[in-house]
Each structure stands twice: as structure tokens, then as C-alpha cells.
Enzyme design. Structure first.
Site, mmCIF file in Angstrom:
data_model
loop_
_atom_site.group_PDB
_atom_site.id
_atom_site.type_symbol
_atom_site.label_atom_id
_atom_site.label_comp_id
_atom_site.label_asym_id
_atom_site.label_seq_id
_atom_site.Cartn_x
_atom_site.Cartn_y
_atom_site.Cartn_z
ATOM 1 N N LYS A 50 0.833 -1.207 0.000
ATOM 2 C CA LYS A 50 0.000 0.000 0.000
ATOM 3 C C LYS A 50 0.871 1.262 0.000
ATOM 4 O O LYS A 50 0.546 2.254 -0.654
ATOM 5 C CB LYS A 50 -0.923 -0.005 1.232
ATOM 6 C CG LYS A 50 -2.011 -1.082 1.152
ATOM 7 C CD LYS A 50 -2.720 -1.298 2.494
ATOM 8 C CE LYS A 50 -3.697 -2.464 2.404
ATOM 9 N NZ LYS A 50 -4.353 -2.771 3.694
ATOM 10 N N GLN A 94 -3.800 -0.999 9.926
ATOM 11 C CA GLN A 94 -3.854 -2.349 9.341
ATOM 12 C C GLN A 94 -4.473 -3.333 10.329
ATOM 13 O O GLN A 94 -4.038 -3.442 11.474
ATOM 14 C CB GLN A 94 -2.432 -2.798 8.951
ATOM 15 C CG GLN A 94 -2.364 -4.148 8.276
ATOM 16 C CD GLN A 94 -3.048 -4.160 6.901
ATOM 17 O OE1 GLN A 94 -2.967 -3.196 6.143
ATOM 18 N NE2 GLN A 94 -3.728 -5.252 6.587
ATOM 19 N N ASP A 117 -9.892 3.572 4.667
ATOM 20 C CA ASP A 117 -10.469 2.242 4.460
ATOM 21 C C ASP A 117 -11.995 2.281 4.342
ATOM 22 O O ASP A 117 -12.613 1.275 3.996
ATOM 23 C CB ASP A 117 -10.094 1.322 5.632
ATOM 24 C CG ASP A 117 -8.933 0.407 5.282
ATOM 25 O OD1 ASP A 117 -8.696 0.195 4.081
ATOM 26 O OD2 ASP A 117 -8.290 -0.098 6.217
#
Ligand code: NAP
Length: 279
Positions: A50, A94, A117
Site C-alpha cells: 500500500k 492495518q 479504508d
């Protein structure tokens, strides 16, 4: 006839080109902050991918690596600091977090406008209400794939196997929303006779976490099959779909790897750019 392969890698590359051009037009580099707690090898690989993606499209990657035994309080303090940091447009914590840390509290602590997200309750609420907001990356990546390959959704019957808040449920909302207009059924571990449901579907999505769960007998000839699952077998990754057999029945299918995965990563960049534009 063998199904058309839905090439997530290629579509993700096109999305990245679009994002890079959006970044240039902004005339400042959006910042994506990644927070990795502990040293889970898979999470480490995901986060480094990412970060690389962000840099490739001209964003600034700001990484925070925290020890697995960090306190909940310290983690929330870091998130609060990132919320206040003007250089940070998107924040990603994460998941999963190591035992002892509350993932819900961490996600809830992220400023909704920086929620790269798209998993903050406020953004999920906006999705329910069909209001603009940051959308969860995997479901919006699936929608982008369907759109790119001109898979019709209006009036079509979609069956999603899996009801997680990360994939199945938000995807059901996106597919069933006005404009997409599919009729959606969500199946889960307590659903009886799943095969009977999936055999009626024009679009089948598997988001289960069970290797090759969806077999050819469960698919209506000509259906579009989207495989979200990622299962690590000894020697390779496989999805939730028995790819080789289902490809003989379906009209289009996503491979694993190279299908939904790259789209999830690309949509994170889309969200970070949206967040930067909105700020
Ligand atoms: P999850 O939170 O574990 O949810 C799995 C869902 O599948 C649950 O709703 C569960 O039902 C259902 N399920 C489990 N066994 C079943 C069975 N035998 N029959 C029917 N339904 C069953 O997982 P997730 O986070 O949604 O992830 C699902 C898969 O997608 C995993 O392989 C994950 O690695 C992968 N994934 C991939 C991406 C990507 O970018 N490619 C992104 C996210 C996730 P209950 O609710 O009843 O337990």
C-alpha cells in the site's frame, strides 16, 4: 465456452493512472498514513504494498510501526495526532490488530474524513443512506470491476456469500443501491441450501475465506463470478471459487490472485485522493 477473465490487475493499473492525474491536479501531495502494530508477516507485506502504491501515484507515505505490546491508549493517541496532522489526508490502521487491542475502538477513533479504508461507522452509515462518503475499498473495487467490464446490474439477481462488515454487507448495499439496482441476497454460515440460491444468481460473489467453496454445480451457466477470497495453501494462494471448473460455466470470472486484490489496493488510493480533495 471458457469465461472471460476479469483482469483486476489491469483495471487497478488504469485506476492508478487516474489517481496520479488527480494528484497532479491537486498541486500538493496527499499524505497516506499507515499504522502497523506488531510484526505479522502478511500484514507487513500488505502495508508495504500500500505504501509503494501511494508513492507511485505521487502521494506521501507516512508509516508508523508500533510494537505488538503497545497499549490501547498509546495507539489511540497516535491516531488522534494523525487526525490533527495537516499533512495527513488518509489514515489506515492495518487489521487485524494483535490480541489485547480493540480494532473497533481504533477504527472509530479515525477522523471520518480521513478514513481511507471507509470502515468508520459514519462512512458505513453514509453508505446505508446512499450519501457521499468514503466507501470500503474491497466492495467499491468489486463495483468498479463490474462497471469496467460492463456487467449489467440493473434488475439482475446477485447472491453474495459472506456477510462481513468489511465485504459482504457493504457490497450488498452498493449492488442494491439506486443506480446499481440489483436484487441482492446475502448468504452466510447459517444459510440452508446455498447452492440453490447461487444457482439462481446472475452475479455471484464469494467472500467467505474457504478454499474453492464455490463449485461449478453451484453456478448458473453464463453468470458473472467474483471471488473475493484469499486462502493461503501450502504452495499458493487460492480463492473461494473452484476457478478452473467454474470458468467452464460462468461468462466472466475474477482470478485469485490478480482479481479483487489489486482493486482493493487501488480503491484505497481513490479514497485518499477523495479525502484530500474534500479537505
Ligand atoms: P469474515 O469476516 O471471516 O467473514 C466470512 C463470512 O463468510 C461470514 O459472514 C461467514 O458467515 C461466511 N461463511 C463462513 N463459512 C461459511 C460457509 N461454510 N457457508 C457460508 N458462509 C460462510 O471474512 P472477510 O473479512 O469478509 O473475508 C472473506 C474472505 O475474503 C477471506 O478469504 C479474506 O482473506 C478475503 N478478503 C480479500 C480481500 C481482497 O482484497 N481480495 C479483502 C478482504 C477480504 P457467518 O457470518 O455466519 O460467520
Amino acid at each position: 465456452m471458457r469465461a472471460q477473465i476479469i483482469d483486476g490487475k489491469a483495471v487497478a493499473a488504469a485506476v492508478k493512472v487516474e489517481v496520479a492525474s488527480g494528484v497532479r491536479a491537486l498541486r500538493r501531495s496527499p499524505g497516506l498514513a499507515t499504522v502497523l502494530v506488531g510484526d505479522d508477516p502478511a500484514s507487513r507485506v500488505y502495508v508495504s504494498g500500500k505504501r509503494r502504491d501511494a508513492e507511485e501515484v505521487g502521494m506521501v507515505s507516512i508509516h508508523h510501526q508500533l510494537p505488538a505490546d503497545i497499549s490501547q491508549e498509546k495507539l489511540l493517541e497516535l491516531i488522534a495526532a494523525l487526525n490533527d496532522d495537516a499533512k495527513v489526508d488518509g489514515i489506515l490502521v492495518q487489521l487485524p490488530l494483535p490480541n489485547g487491542l480493540d480494532p473497533e475502538a481504533a477504527v472509530n477513533a479515525i477522523e471520518p474524513g480521513k478514513d481511507a479504508d471507509g470502515l468508520h461507522p459514519q462512512n458505513l452509515g453514509r453508505l446505508v443512506l446512499n450519501q457521499p462518503g468514503l466507501r470500503p475499498c474491497t466492495p467499491s473495487g468489486v463495483m468498479r470491476l463490474l462497471d469496467h467490464y460492463e456487467v449489467a446490474t440493473r434488475g439482475q439477481r446477485a447472491v453474495i456469500v459472506g456477510r462481513s462488515f468489511l465485504v459482504g454487507r457493504p457490497l450488498a448495499l452498493l449492488l442494491g443501491a439506486r443506480g446499481s439496482d440489483a436484487t441482492v441476497t446475502v448468504a452466510h454460515s447459517q444459510t440452508r441450501e446455498i447452492a440453490e440460491l447461487t444457482r439462481t444468481a446472475d452475479i455471484v460473489v464469494a467472500a467467505i475465506g474457504s478454499p474453492r467453496f464455490l463449485t461449478a454445480e453451484m453456478i448458473k451457466p453464463g453468470a458473472t463470478v467474483i471471488d473475493v477470497g484469499v486462502n493461503r495453501l501450502e504452495d499458493r494462494l487460492v480463492g473461494d471459487v473452484d476457478f478452473e471448473a467454474v470458468a467452464e460455466v460462468a461468462s466472466a470470472i475474477t482470478p485469485v490472485p490478480g482479481g479483487v486484490g489489486p482493486m482493493t489496493r487501488a480503491m484505497l488510493l481513490v479514497n485518499t485522493l477523495t479525502a484530500a480533495r474534500t479537505r
